[in-house]
Scaffold this active site. Structure first.
Site, short mmCIF file in Angstrom:
data_model
loop_
_atom_site.label_atom_id
_atom_site.label_comp_id
_atom_site.label_asym_id
_atom_site.label_seq_id
_atom_site.Cartn_x
_atom_site.Cartn_y
_atom_site.Cartn_z
NE ARG A 128 -0.54 7.88 5.76
CZ ARG A 128 -0.63 7.03 6.75
NH1 ARG A 128 0.27 7.02 7.69
NH2 ARG A 128 -1.62 6.18 6.80
CE LYS A 163 -6.08 1.95 7.29
NZ LYS A 163 -4.83 2.32 6.63
CB THR A 205 -3.21 8.16 2.95
OG1 THR A 205 -2.40 7.24 3.68
CG2 THR A 205 -3.51 9.34 3.87
CD GLU A 215 -2.52 1.33 2.67
OE1 GLU A 215 -2.88 0.27 3.25
OE2 GLU A 215 -2.73 2.46 3.14
C1 3PG Z 1 -1.04 3.95 8.96
O1 3PG Z 1 -1.89 4.01 8.10
O2 3PG Z 1 -0.55 4.90 9.59
C2 3PG Z 1 -0.64 2.60 9.23
O3 3PG Z 1 -1.62 2.13 10.05
C3 3PG Z 1 0.69 2.42 9.83
O4 3PG Z 1 0.60 2.36 11.18
P1 3PG Z 1 1.79 1.72 12.01
O5 3PG Z 1 2.99 2.59 11.78
O6 3PG Z 1 1.31 1.74 13.41
O7 3PG Z 1 1.98 0.34 11.46
#
Ligand code: 3PG
Length: 216
Positions: A51, A135, A75, A47
């Site tokens: 961001r 999700k 995102t 994924e």
């Molecule tokens: C996110 O979308 O920020 C993911 O969930 C990553 O989260 P993590 O760094 O806690 O794995």
């Protein structure tokens, strides 16, 4: 695609690869070696988040240069981004939450949408459109394993990919739940390793998670 197809396509993606690394690209030069390091460890579904400004071009580059990988977009916050990641070639789309706009676009989309939820009411919002795969985000903050167990009562037939706070030492417990189809997160490609271009560590971490799956 119909919602039934959406569900089937997501099930196929997660059946093949229940580990979903969540990647935010900071440097263009990292895109291919990072994906290759994960693939070396046996993790071939990714994924790529929007961001960072490089997210969109990373999706396009990976689709062009690494056609055997399954590259999703994450995102995705609104309809404009939804269309842009489709144009970039994203093979699935993940959103941190759900809005009418995103859920409606997912109904017409040529690739499956995995909408984000954190509450029973948000599941119902997606459920009304026909969505059965979500999700759970941010998973650990909104109850983690206990929340997923609780959701299995009222929401039989709904399955989740929890993301947010999952680590190597918790992924097996998550995946043991009947309503969990996959787990997502950054633990396989930690920021420090990416910044140091330490691709060996990323291969090792992804291989270690894959090994845990195989030992189950
Ligand atoms: C996110 O979308 O920020 C993911 O969930 C990553 O989260 P993590 O760094 O806690 O794995």
């Amino acid at each position: 695609m119909s919602l039934l197809e959406n569900t089937q396509r997501l099930d196929a993606i997660f059946a093949k690869a229940p580990l979903l690394p969540v990647i935010s690209i900071q440097r263009e030069a990292d895109i291919l070696p990072l994906a290759d390091a994960l693939a070396e460890g046996g993790v071939t579904t990714l994924e790529i988040t929007l961001r960072t400004a490089l997210g969109m071009s990373a999706i396009a580059l990976l689709r062009r240069e690494r056609p055997t990988l399954c590259v999703g977009a994450g995102t995705v916050l609104d309809g404009r981004q939804f269309q842009s990641v489709l144009d970039a070639g994203a093979q699935f789309i993940v959103t941190p939450g759900c809005t009418d706009e995103l859920l409606t676009l997912g109904l017409e989309s040529p690739v499956p949408l995995l909408p984000g939820i954190a509450t029973a009411s948000e599941i119902l919002m997606g459920y009304r459109f026909g969505y059965r795969r979500f999700k759970l985000f941010p998973a650990e903050v909104c109850g983690g394993i206990q929340a997923l167990r609780a959701f299995s009562g009222p929401f039989a037939g709904v399955r989740f990919c929890p993301t947010g706070g999952i680590r190597q030492d918790s992924l097996v417990d998550y995946l043991a739940l009947d309503n969990v189809m996959g787990v997502g997160g950054t633990w396989m490609a930690p920021r420090a390793a990416v910044e140091a271009a330490d691709w060996q560590t990323i291969s090792r971490l992804s291989a270690a998670s894959v090994a845990l799956l195989q030992e189950r």
